[in-house]
Scaffold this motif. Sequence first.
Motif, PDB file in Angstrom:
ATOM      1  N   UNK A  52      -0.272  11.486  11.498  1.00 55.93           N
ATOM      2  CA  UNK A  52      -1.122  10.867  12.513  1.00 55.93           C
ATOM      3  C   UNK A  52      -1.644   9.513  12.036  1.00 55.93           C
ATOM      4  N   UNK A  53      -2.037   9.410  10.783  1.00 54.73           N
ATOM      5  CA  UNK A  53      -2.540   8.140  10.254  1.00 54.73           C
ATOM      6  C   UNK A  53      -1.477   7.054  10.358  1.00 54.73           C
ATOM      7  N   UNK A  54      -0.252   7.399  10.039  1.00 58.87           N
ATOM      8  CA  UNK A  54       0.831   6.428  10.154  1.00 58.87           C
ATOM      9  C   UNK A  54       1.051   6.024  11.607  1.00 58.87           C
ATOM     10  N   UNK A  55       0.996   6.999  12.505  1.00 60.60           N
ATOM     11  CA  UNK A  55       1.188   6.706  13.924  1.00 60.60           C
ATOM     12  C   UNK A  55       0.111   5.761  14.446  1.00 60.60           C
ATOM     13  N   UNK A  56      -1.118   5.992  14.037  1.00 59.05           N
ATOM     14  CA  UNK A  56      -2.216   5.109  14.458  1.00 59.05           C
ATOM     15  C   UNK A  56      -2.032   3.695  13.912  1.00 59.05           C
ATOM     16  N   UNK A  57      -1.612   3.593  12.663  1.00 59.52           N
ATOM     17  CA  UNK A  57      -1.422   2.263  12.078  1.00 59.52           C
ATOM     18  C   UNK A  57      -0.234   1.539  12.703  1.00 59.52           C
ATOM     19  N   UNK A  58       0.773   2.280  13.116  1.00 56.44           N
ATOM     20  CA  UNK A  58       1.888   1.659  13.831  1.00 56.44           C
ATOM     21  C   UNK A  58       1.403   1.043  15.143  1.00 56.44           C
ATOM     22  N   UNK A  59       0.503   1.725  15.821  1.00 54.13           N
ATOM     23  CA  UNK A  59      -0.056   1.188  17.064  1.00 54.13           C
ATOM     24  C   UNK A  59      -0.842  -0.096  16.807  1.00 54.13           C
ATOM     25  N   UNK A  60      -1.626  -0.118  15.717  1.00 55.60           N
ATOM     26  CA  UNK A  60      -2.390  -1.329  15.383  1.00 55.60           C
ATOM     27  C   UNK A  60      -1.445  -2.481  15.029  1.00 55.60           C
ATOM     28  N   UNK A  61      -0.342  -2.175  14.370  1.00 57.08           N
ATOM     29  CA  UNK A  61       0.617  -3.217  13.986  1.00 57.08           C
ATOM     30  C   UNK A  61       1.283  -3.805  15.228  1.00 57.08           C
TER      31      UNK A  61
ATOM     32  N   UNK B  86      -4.916  -2.416   6.147  1.00 57.45           N
ATOM     33  CA  UNK B  86      -5.267  -1.091   6.673  1.00 57.45           C
ATOM     34  C   UNK B  86      -4.154  -0.084   6.389  1.00 57.45           C
ATOM     35  N   UNK B  87      -2.910  -0.489   6.630  1.00 58.63           N
ATOM     36  CA  UNK B  87      -1.773   0.385   6.356  1.00 58.63           C
ATOM     37  C   UNK B  87      -1.733   0.753   4.881  1.00 58.63           C
ATOM     38  N   UNK B  88      -1.942  -0.251   4.034  1.00 56.41           N
ATOM     39  CA  UNK B  88      -1.909  -0.017   2.590  1.00 56.41           C
ATOM     40  C   UNK B  88      -3.016   0.929   2.150  1.00 56.41           C
ATOM     41  N   UNK B  89      -4.203   0.771   2.728  1.00 62.33           N
ATOM     42  CA  UNK B  89      -5.328   1.658   2.393  1.00 62.33           C
ATOM     43  C   UNK B  89      -4.965   3.106   2.716  1.00 62.33           C
ATOM     44  N   UNK B  90      -4.421   3.331   3.894  1.00 60.86           N
ATOM     45  CA  UNK B  90      -4.096   4.698   4.313  1.00 60.86           C
ATOM     46  C   UNK B  90      -2.977   5.283   3.449  1.00 60.86           C
ATOM     47  N   UNK B  91      -1.955   4.467   3.171  1.00 58.18           N
ATOM     48  CA  UNK B  91      -0.857   4.958   2.333  1.00 58.18           C
ATOM     49  C   UNK B  91      -1.349   5.324   0.946  1.00 58.18           C
TER      50      UNK B  91
ATOM     51  N   UNK C 150       2.505   6.949  -7.397  1.00 61.13           N
ATOM     52  CA  UNK C 150       1.887   5.921  -8.230  1.00 61.13           C
ATOM     53  C   UNK C 150       2.402   4.521  -7.891  1.00 61.13           C
ATOM     54  N   UNK C 151       3.694   4.405  -7.619  1.00 58.50           N
ATOM     55  CA  UNK C 151       4.225   3.075  -7.314  1.00 58.50           C
ATOM     56  C   UNK C 151       3.750   2.622  -5.940  1.00 58.50           C
ATOM     57  N   UNK C 152       3.578   3.556  -5.020  1.00 59.67           N
ATOM     58  CA  UNK C 152       3.046   3.195  -3.702  1.00 59.67           C
ATOM     59  C   UNK C 152       1.585   2.760  -3.819  1.00 59.67           C
ATOM     60  N   UNK C 153       0.811   3.435  -4.661  1.00 56.33           N
ATOM     61  CA  UNK C 153      -0.560   2.989  -4.937  1.00 56.33           C
ATOM     62  C   UNK C 153      -0.574   1.534  -5.381  1.00 56.33           C
ATOM     63  N   UNK C 154       0.341   1.181  -6.272  1.00 53.55           N
ATOM     64  CA  UNK C 154       0.357  -0.177  -6.816  1.00 53.55           C
ATOM     65  C   UNK C 154       0.753  -1.203  -5.757  1.00 53.55           C
ATOM     66  N   UNK C 155       1.662  -0.837  -4.868  1.00 53.57           N
ATOM     67  CA  UNK C 155       1.995  -1.722  -3.754  1.00 53.57           C
ATOM     68  C   UNK C 155       0.750  -1.980  -2.914  1.00 53.57           C
ATOM     69  N   UNK C 156      -0.013  -0.924  -2.676  1.00 53.23           N
ATOM     70  CA  UNK C 156      -1.245  -1.069  -1.891  1.00 53.23           C
ATOM     71  C   UNK C 156      -2.211  -2.041  -2.551  1.00 53.23           C
ATOM     72  N   UNK C 157      -2.353  -1.937  -3.863  1.00 53.11           N
ATOM     73  CA  UNK C 157      -3.254  -2.850  -4.575  1.00 53.11           C
ATOM     74  C   UNK C 157      -2.807  -4.298  -4.391  1.00 53.11           C
TER      75      UNK C 157
END
Length: 473
Positions: free
Chosen positions: A207-216, A284-289, A332-339
Amino acid sequence: MSQFRIEHDLLGDREVPAEVYYGVHTLRAQENFQISGTTISAYPELVTALASVKQAAAEANAELGLLPEAKLNAIVAACEEIRKGALRDQFVVDMIQGGAGTSTNMNANEVICNRALEILGHQRGEYHHLHPNEDVNMAQSTNDVYPTSLRIATCFAIDRLLVAMDRLRGDFAEKAVEFAPLLKIGRTQLQDAVPMTLGQEFSTYAVMLEEDMARLREASLLIREINLGATAIGTGITAHPEYAAKALKSLVRITGIELSTAPNLIEATQDCGAFVQLSGVLKRIAVKLSKTCNDLRLLSSGPRSGLGEINLPPMQAGSSIMPGKVNPVIPEVVNQVAFEVFGNDLTVTFAAEAGQLQLNAFEPIIATALFRSFKHLTNACNTLGERCVRGITANPDRLKESIERSIALVTALNPIIGYKEATEVAAEAYANGTNVREVVLRRKLMTEVELEQALRHEVLTQPRVYEQTQRKH
């Protein structure tokens, strides 16, 4: 044959390698901006966008009788080749550059011009037959070409990110269905809370991904407003009055994107607000991921001394000293992308604020930050889904154990035995190291049948109407 050709610009003559398609302006920029080592060719969507803008401009000028048909055909042919992937290695200017993107614009002008010269039967550099500025850049300025190209390239990048996000959303949704029968304990502030299913937990990530897709998608609507036709500062100087409309029509056909011309080109030439908003959505997408990956690392922690409720697929040995250790390397690598995306958003913010009067000279760093965020988020979504989420398995015994041992289970009995009695049950269970079931039965607050009914799977994980007469005081 000579290994060089001589080209001339404001600063004088320069030898340009004979085999390259770019010219003297690009050569100087290549020498001046040795900053990131990442050239515009690293982002094919930007090269494609530049070629699209140049083709649309040529078509508009030809329709207005300003560009001869032979030149038009050669420019269009060169642009179409580039849009299909040719000559990407000729776009050599560093992404981070001074000059508000002029070097990128000239790189495109020169490569297109020299390829078009070949198509016309001439040698590269014979600009008296076809000129990078006078013909390829006709009725244009870097100040409308560059931001328009960034917006088109961003639209392409948005589409790719949406595909990756939707694929990841589907991966989580499939796990939600698979894990729907598995009851577990929920947690708030890292403390035991009320029960839920593992499927419910995984459905939230979908659901979080779906919501962020709508914002994008919402943010992409602002990006589609372009300033092509503004030329230098938005007044349209050097362009035909009908040029902007005709160029827009061609550009929509070429790119397949529903673009529109900004109602005020002077405002549009200096305003980077749409990029700021888009960058905020990427953050926002990065925060949720990142939050999702934090959860996956916690839920799989252990495997014996942590929560250990799920298993992430083992991807590689985790330690050079501890045999058998496997780490959650994909989250862990996805966390780093978010940062990184968080930092890119700050870069976009500062760069957009730094614009002065009729132009923002810092769009190159905005472009660099945005394209890095897009590229890395897209790769992160694909990697997380393919190399982690699809291979996640549950530990049903561990889930059941945490439910049975949790004192928070007594919350489900509040409507039946009352808050005061439930608190005493919780306190006794905690003090004696026993469980809620045993204390409730020992105190004869409910029969075993009543207790089983109250703690059924479907009762614990969704709303329920409780009759007031059920409550035992």
